[in-house]
Design an enzyme around this catalytic site. Structure first.
Site, mmCIF file in Angstrom:
data_model
loop_
_atom_site.group_PDB
_atom_site.id
_atom_site.type_symbol
_atom_site.label_atom_id
_atom_site.label_comp_id
_atom_site.label_asym_id
_atom_site.label_seq_id
_atom_site.Cartn_x
_atom_site.Cartn_y
_atom_site.Cartn_z
ATOM 1 N N ARG A 51 0.870 -1.174 0.000
ATOM 2 C CA ARG A 51 0.000 0.000 0.000
ATOM 3 C C ARG A 51 0.905 1.222 0.000
ATOM 4 N NH1 ARG A 51 2.419 1.762 3.613
ATOM 5 N NH2 ARG A 51 0.881 3.391 3.754
ATOM 6 N N GLY A 52 0.272 2.409 -0.087
ATOM 7 C CA GLY A 52 1.068 3.620 -0.270
ATOM 8 C C GLY A 52 1.214 3.844 -1.769
ATOM 9 N N ALA A 53 0.909 5.079 -2.206
ATOM 10 C CA ALA A 53 0.759 5.325 -3.641
ATOM 11 C C ALA A 53 1.964 4.888 -4.488
ATOM 12 C CB ALA A 53 0.421 6.799 -3.851
ATOM 13 N N ARG A 88 -7.325 -0.775 -6.921
ATOM 14 C CA ARG A 88 -7.589 0.284 -5.924
ATOM 15 C C ARG A 88 -7.791 1.585 -6.692
ATOM 16 N NH1 ARG A 88 -4.136 0.975 -0.539
ATOM 17 N NH2 ARG A 88 -6.017 2.073 0.136
ATOM 18 N N GLN A 204 -1.926 2.315 9.930
ATOM 19 C CA GLN A 204 -0.647 2.343 9.201
ATOM 20 C C GLN A 204 0.417 3.139 9.954
ATOM 21 O OE1 GLN A 204 -3.639 2.879 7.806
ATOM 22 N NE2 GLN A 204 -3.693 2.413 5.631
ATOM 23 N N ASP A 245 -1.932 10.618 -2.222
ATOM 24 C CA ASP A 245 -2.300 9.566 -3.182
ATOM 25 C C ASP A 245 -2.644 10.143 -4.540
ATOM 26 O OD1 ASP A 245 -2.756 8.221 -0.454
ATOM 27 O OD2 ASP A 245 -2.753 6.603 -1.928
ATOM 28 N N ASN A 255 -5.328 12.340 0.465
ATOM 29 C CA ASN A 255 -4.444 11.451 1.239
ATOM 30 C C ASN A 255 -5.314 10.700 2.249
ATOM 31 O OD1 ASN A 255 -1.720 10.530 1.803
ATOM 32 N ND2 ASN A 255 -1.880 11.617 3.742
ATOM 33 N N LYS A 256 -4.682 9.863 3.037
ATOM 34 C CA LYS A 256 -5.390 9.005 3.993
ATOM 35 C C LYS A 256 -6.388 9.798 4.829
ATOM 36 C CE LYS A 256 -5.227 5.489 4.273
ATOM 37 N NZ LYS A 256 -6.212 4.585 3.647
HETATM 38 O O1 MRU Z 1 -4.458 3.140 2.217
HETATM 39 P P1 MRU Z 1 -2.976 3.323 2.103
HETATM 40 O O2 MRU Z 1 -2.211 2.748 3.237
HETATM 41 O O3 MRU Z 1 -2.463 2.875 0.757
HETATM 42 O O4 MRU Z 1 -2.793 4.908 2.170
HETATM 43 C C1 MRU Z 1 -1.505 5.442 2.139
HETATM 44 C C2 MRU Z 1 -1.479 6.904 2.237
HETATM 45 O O5 MRU Z 1 -2.483 7.564 2.337
HETATM 46 C C3 MRU Z 1 -0.147 7.553 2.086
HETATM 47 O O6 MRU Z 1 -0.073 8.701 2.865
HETATM 48 C C4 MRU Z 1 0.013 7.949 0.624
HETATM 49 O O7 MRU Z 1 -0.131 6.840 -0.203
HETATM 50 C C5 MRU Z 1 1.278 8.606 0.352
HETATM 51 S S1 MRU Z 1 2.550 7.411 0.311
HETATM 52 C C6 MRU Z 1 4.059 7.997 0.098
#
Ligand code: MRU
Length: 366
Positions: A51-53, A88, A204, A245, A255-256
């Site tokens: 996970r994470g963009a 996703r 996370q 994201d 973002n999250k």
């Molecule tokens: O749902 P996730 O864990 O994929 O969400 C991740 C985030 O929101 C991060 O902050 C975002 O992807 C930036 S990652 C460098």
């Protein structure tokens, strides 16, 4: 970055085998799994093994590569593209990565396509790590500035950074985005401390950001998601660094979930709020984050209703704190309008959160 004193990335290829860290088991277990099929890659993204963009983007690119190695027909490539694209919805890095794959295969003879994608995926991982390293260098200049201004004050040595979710190296290939400036500052001997938002429902922050900071030796404190505003009111946060994201061409940031509330609190307390945004998480086609960005909605029953952790006897358990049945809702991301963002830290430098400033750094996107 360092894991048990060894260098590690989130995704790599060795002798033709693509491997990832299955992040669902951290911090309790470091589990590595192989991606051998399109379904392996789809599930890795959809089930949040990765996970994470940027990490999603890197996995999607390797997902195309393994899929094309298994079947390079036009029909199979179309299926791979559509399957990964649907895995996703919010992080734009995913579509960027598979679009790059399609472009790279255009006009290439079928037997050569997989090799091209594997080479491209490996290069993308190196490029991603370099972009994140650059973001770290630019972000560190802000921490240097804060350190200068704190000179002579009580507690002068400690710079307190607040971050949300995990935008560290686990969310990228290496270095991270929002945590990269912190690693750079820590490595340079700066006394930096991180407030780590727990980031419910999937935690996370508590699971991944805390783990990676612990591994690197960076001081941190995990706080509940509701604490940030209070800490800011009491002067305990010098700066906020978060990831993204999807950032629109105009500087709105998705973002999250919970990022928006931190931005509001930062705005009210004059705490600088920076978004660390590699250019492959900028959606140059979108102008209005609130209206246009697709927000992922995940299972509330599974993720809000239940939480997994280690009990006092060391056994991993899934428990609920809610009455049965309880109604839940689980929007996974929110949008922070550009007016609350002090700046965007990209691999080419720091930009104001608006279209003109972004285009000044990326003129080829005009
Ligand atoms: O749902 P996730 O864990 O994929 O969400 C991740 C985030 O929101 C991060 O902050 C975002 O992807 C930036 S990652 C460098």
């Amino acid at each position: 970055m360092r894991v048990n004193d060894q260098d590690m990335r989130t995704i790599w290829e060795r002798d033709g085998v693509v491997e990832i860290i299955d992040q669902r088991f951290l911090p309790h277990e470091l589990k590595i799994i192989a991606l051998e099929t399109l379904e392996d890659a789809r599930a890795a993204i959809a089930d949040m093994k990765v996970r994470g963009a940027p990490c999603i983007g890197a996995t999607a690119m390797y997902g195309m590569a393994v899929s094309v190695r298994n079947d390079s027909s036009d029909a199979a490539i179309k299926t791979a593209y559509e399957t990964l694209n649907a895995s996703r919805p919010t992080a734009v890095n995913l579509k960027w990565a598979i679009d790059e794959c399609m472009k790279a295969m255009d006009g290439v003879p079928e037997p050569e396509k997989a090799d091209i994608l594997f080479a491209m995926s490996a290069k993308n991982c190196d490029d991603d790590a370099q972009m994140c390293s650059n973001i770290g260098d630019y972000g560190k200049t802000l921490l240097d500035e804060i350190a200068k201004n704190k000179d002579g004050l009580e507690n002068e040595q400690v710079i307190n950074v607040l971050t949300h979710c995990n935008a560290g190296w686990m969310a990228t290939v290496d270095w991270g985005t929002a945590i990269s400036p912190i690693y750079k500052a820590f490595n340079a001997g700066m006394n930096v401390h991180v407030w780590v938002d727990e980031t419910r429902p999937r935690s996370q922050g508590a699971r991944l950001t805390a783990w990676e900071l612990e591994q690197h030796g960076v001081p941190y404190t995990v706080i509940t998601d509701n604490s940030g505003g209070h800490l800011m009111q009491h002067g305990l946060v010098d700066i906020c660094f978060v990831g993204t994201d999807r950032t629109t061409a105009t500087g709105d940031v998705c973002n999250k979930i919970g990022t928006y509330l931190k931005a509001l609190a930062a705005f009210d307390n004059n705490v600088p709020f920076y978004v660390c945004a590699p250019s492959n998480s900028i959606d140059w086609d979108m102008q209005d984050g609130l209206r246009e960005i697709p927000i992922e909605v995940r299972s509330g029953e599974q993720e809000v209703g239940w939480i997994t952790g280690r009990d006092e006897d060391g056994v991993i358990r899934r428990v609920t704190t809610m009455p049965d049945p309880a109604k839940t809702r689980n929007d996974a991301f929110d949008v922070t309008p550009r007016k609350y963002i002090t700046g965007l830290i990209t691999e080419r430098g720091i930009s104001a959160a608006n279209k003109a400033a972004l285009l000044a750094l990326f003129p080829e996107k005009a």
